[in-house]
Design a protein around this motif. Structure first.
Motif, PDB file in Angstrom:
ATOM      1  N   SER A  97       0.839  -1.202   0.000  1.00  0.00           N
ATOM      2  CA  SER A  97       0.000   0.000   0.000  1.00  0.00           C
ATOM      3  C   SER A  97       0.868   1.242   0.000  1.00  0.00           C
ATOM      4  O   SER A  97       2.058   1.202   0.349  1.00  0.00           O
ATOM      5  CB  SER A  97      -0.906  -0.001   1.237  1.00  0.00           C
ATOM      6  N   ALA A  98       0.280   2.363  -0.381  1.00  0.00           N
ATOM      7  CA  ALA A  98       1.016   3.634  -0.349  1.00  0.00           C
ATOM      8  C   ALA A  98       1.504   3.932   1.063  1.00  0.00           C
ATOM      9  O   ALA A  98       2.626   4.423   1.243  1.00  0.00           O
ATOM     10  CB  ALA A  98       0.122   4.763  -0.860  1.00  0.00           C
ATOM     11  N   TYR A  99       0.681   3.636   2.063  1.00  0.00           N
ATOM     12  CA  TYR A  99       1.090   3.900   3.447  1.00  0.00           C
ATOM     13  C   TYR A  99       2.306   3.059   3.816  1.00  0.00           C
ATOM     14  O   TYR A  99       3.262   3.569   4.403  1.00  0.00           O
ATOM     15  CB  TYR A  99      -0.062   3.623   4.404  1.00  0.00           C
ATOM     16  N   GLN A 100       2.326   1.783   3.456  1.00  0.00           N
ATOM     17  CA  GLN A 100       3.487   0.947   3.740  1.00  0.00           C
ATOM     18  C   GLN A 100       4.745   1.476   3.071  1.00  0.00           C
ATOM     19  O   GLN A 100       5.836   1.439   3.655  1.00  0.00           O
ATOM     20  CB  GLN A 100       3.228  -0.490   3.264  1.00  0.00           C
ATOM     21  N   ASP A 145     -10.549  13.548   5.067  1.00  0.00           N
ATOM     22  CA  ASP A 145     -10.942  12.587   4.040  1.00  0.00           C
ATOM     23  C   ASP A 145      -9.747  12.178   3.168  1.00  0.00           C
ATOM     24  O   ASP A 145      -9.620  11.009   2.766  1.00  0.00           O
ATOM     25  CB  ASP A 145     -12.043  13.171   3.160  1.00  0.00           C
ATOM     26  N   ALA A 146      -8.879  13.143   2.864  1.00  0.00           N
ATOM     27  CA  ALA A 146      -7.716  12.842   2.026  1.00  0.00           C
ATOM     28  C   ALA A 146      -6.785  11.854   2.725  1.00  0.00           C
ATOM     29  O   ALA A 146      -6.248  10.927   2.090  1.00  0.00           O
ATOM     30  CB  ALA A 146      -6.969  14.131   1.690  1.00  0.00           C
ATOM     31  N   ILE A 147      -6.591  12.039   4.026  1.00  0.00           N
ATOM     32  CA  ILE A 147      -5.752  11.128   4.793  1.00  0.00           C
ATOM     33  C   ILE A 147      -6.375   9.735   4.830  1.00  0.00           C
ATOM     34  O   ILE A 147      -5.701   8.716   4.612  1.00  0.00           O
ATOM     35  CB  ILE A 147      -5.561  11.660   6.229  1.00  0.00           C
ATOM     36  N   ARG A 148      -7.661   9.665   5.099  1.00  0.00           N
ATOM     37  CA  ARG A 148      -8.339   8.376   5.195  1.00  0.00           C
ATOM     38  C   ARG A 148      -8.461   7.697   3.833  1.00  0.00           C
ATOM     39  O   ARG A 148      -8.350   6.466   3.737  1.00  0.00           O
ATOM     40  CB  ARG A 148      -9.714   8.557   5.838  1.00  0.00           C
ATOM     41  N   SER A 149      -8.644   8.470   2.791  1.00  0.00           N
ATOM     42  CA  SER A 149      -8.734   7.885   1.452  1.00  0.00           C
ATOM     43  C   SER A 149      -7.432   7.214   1.059  1.00  0.00           C
ATOM     44  O   SER A 149      -7.431   6.131   0.448  1.00  0.00           O
ATOM     45  CB  SER A 149      -9.100   8.964   0.425  1.00  0.00           C
ATOM     46  N   ARG A 150      -6.324   7.844   1.403  1.00  0.00           N
ATOM     47  CA  ARG A 150      -5.025   7.240   1.095  1.00  0.00           C
ATOM     48  C   ARG A 150      -4.907   5.864   1.759  1.00  0.00           C
ATOM     49  O   ARG A 150      -4.292   4.949   1.216  1.00  0.00           O
ATOM     50  CB  ARG A 150      -3.909   8.176   1.547  1.00  0.00           C
TER      51      ARG A 150
END
Length: 536
Positions: A268-271, A447-452
């Motif tokens: 994922s992008a977060y990882q 929302d932008a943070i959670r969408s990511r």
């Protein structure tokens, strides 16, 4: 100039004495000197050393020398103690090790003799020392470099002011013991310094590790530090500065930096923000200030390797991946307290599964928790499997390529990320409006943070929702204590409890004086100008 970490410039003990920080040199028997007649330094190397202080312990690698006399590199590692001081003291994490100082972090029982808080304190002052020396010796060398060093000095003083309140304060080379400044005076200095130096810093530009200037601060880093300072202004000065916090956070949001959203088929992008190739895989578009790590040239036990090895056991094997975190170091120490896990599973139903299954169950890419063969409740603090493990930081490459070394990591530590600006903006605008519910622009930022993270978008968010979002987004990055204090949920009469808070499994309050750390007893004994913080 190409930016890389370079060897030491002067003996640490000699330099500390020249700066008036006599207690930073441990028990050495040395005499103050006149730096104007005895010190010479290479300006480029000294500039790099001001940055390197946050990424390596000294100049001899993980097993070599340490810039702080009398303490080892791990005890003084900037990232390691940033985590210990701001995460291990909270609902995020607990550690099973018996090293001196760890139980005090776990239970909220630290004092003036705490060895790891001393390590953090002296690491920060060594950074101040290096910056002051550069500004004395080389302030006319290069305007942009000078501005960056002023920024770094403000950053070091920010962490000192946040952690220790009324602190020793010097801005120039001197042989006399430092005078003590009030928290408000240091706040005012940091604010003024940032507003002045930002004008000469480089224009914001998202960079990869192959780009010129990667690892150096530009205007966006200064804006982010100003936003962080203003967000916590009421804690530091008694006067809120919500509008200013929102203003500078918005400048970061509107800069060329951006949230990284492009994960690949395996990660994922977060990882990918926390992986061995995060300087190359695109994630660095979010990195306002990365601390450079390389498994061959910047070996350290106290930076991202600590955030991996301290959380992993050698039996943690995800299907299709090598064992552990892609290093041979699996130290089995830190893991999550159940109150943090509840940020993803508020009904207490977190499954006992591996992280790839955990994120699916949570509906949130950020739930990088290992529950297999673990208990959710931390019933035995001394047992690593008592509590869920945290797998956020790894040395894997998103491309599948091999890391450079089997022990040490290539994962840069993003000390400042664009995501901080989004949550700062959401909280600051909400508080400025005097509301408990976010407005449209604040909601869009959340929302932008959670969408990511592929987390569900909610119809609305409250201030407490924002606090939980801070936890989900920034856990193990060394800021949780700061957020809990701002929300009144750390020391004092807060009703918010976490397991083992105050040394009791169910949690109990501890005194509000613990919102500020004690000035180390070594400094109190060495400098008669200092008055200890209340309650210690």
């Amino acid at each position: 100039m190409n930016f890389k970490y370079i060897k030491n410039i002067l003996p640490a003990a000699t330099l500390m004495l020249a700066m008036g920080f006599t207690s930073c040199i441990g028990d050495l028997d040395v005499t103050p000197i006149d730096p104007s007649t005895t010190m010479e330094a290479d300006n480029d190397a000294l500039f790099n050393k001001c940055y390197a202080n946050m990424a390596v312990a000294g100049n001899g690698g993980a097993n070599g020398d340490c810039d702080i006399d009398g303490l080892d590199g791990g005890t003084t590692g900037f990232v390691r103690q940033l985590f210990n001081a701001n995460s291990l003291t909270t609902d995020e994490s607990i550690c099973c090790w018996g090293d001196e100082g760890i139980p005090a972090f776990n239970y909220g029982q630290w004092g003036a003799s705490h060895p790891m808080l001393k390590g953090f304190y002296y690491r920060l002052y060594f950074g101040v020392t290096m910056c002051n020396f550069y500004l004395t010796e080389a302030s006319d060398y290069n305007p942009t470099m000078t501005a960056e060093i002023r920024f770094l000095r403000a950053l070091y003083y920010y962490y000192l002011m946040d952690g220790w309140g009324n602190i020793p304060f010097l801005t120039e080379v001197a042989s006399e013991p430092a005078q003590q400044a009030s928290r408000k005076e240091v706040y005012d200095f940091i604010e003024t310094e940032l507003l002045e130096c930002v004008e000469d810093m480089s224009e914001p530009k998202a960079k990869k590790s192959t780009d010129e200037g990667y690892g150096r601060a530009d205007k966006a880093a200064a804006w982010m530090l100003l936003a962080r300072l203003y967000l916590n202004a009421e804690v530091y000065t008694g006067t809120a500065q919500w509008a200013k916090a929102a203003e500078y956070a918005k400048k970061v949001m509107d800069s060329p930096y951006s949230l990284f959203t492009n994960g690949n088929s395996n990660w994922s992008a977060y990882q990918m923000l926390f992986m061995g190739d995060n300087g190359e895989n695109g994630a660095s578009c979010e990195a306002l200030l990365p601390l450079l790590q390389d498994g061959l040239t910047t070996t350290s036990w106290g930076t991202t390797l600590f955030l991996m090895a301290g959380c992993w056991k050698d039996d943690m094997i995800e299907p299709g991946l090598p064992a552990g975190n892609n290093t041979t170091q699996n130290w089995q120490g830190n893991r999550a307290r159940p109150e943090f896990v509840a940020k993803f599973f508020p009904n207490g139903d977190a499954p006992a599964v591996v992280p790839s299954e955990m994120v699916v169950a949570a509906g949130d890419d950020r739930a990088l928790l290992w529950g297999k063969d673990r208990t959710l409740s931390v019933d035995d603090v001394s047992e690593f499997t008592s509590g869920y493990s945290v797998t956020k930081f790894t040395n894997y490459y998103s491309t599948g390529a091999a890391a450079k070394h089997s022990d040490y990591t290539d994962t840069d530590f993003f000390l400042m990320r664009v995501a901080e600006a989004y949550l700062t903006y959401a909280e600051a605008t909400t508080r400025a409006a005097g509301s408990n519910q976010v407005g449209a622009e604040a909601k869009a930022a959340i929302d932008a943070i959670r969408s990511r993270a592929h987390a569900a978008i909610k119809a609305n968010y409250s201030l407490n929702d924002i606090l939980d979002e801070w936890a989900r987004e920034f856990y193990y990055e060394g800021r949780r204590r700061i957020d809990l204090i701002r929300y009144g949920q750390f020391g004092g009469n807060s009703t918010y409890m976490w397991q083992w808070k105050g040394g009791v499994q169910a949690g109990t309050t501890f005194n509000s004086n613990l919102n500020i750390f004690a000035i180390p007893d070594t400094d109190m004994n060495a400098n008669s100008n200092l008055v200890q913080n209340p309650g210690y």
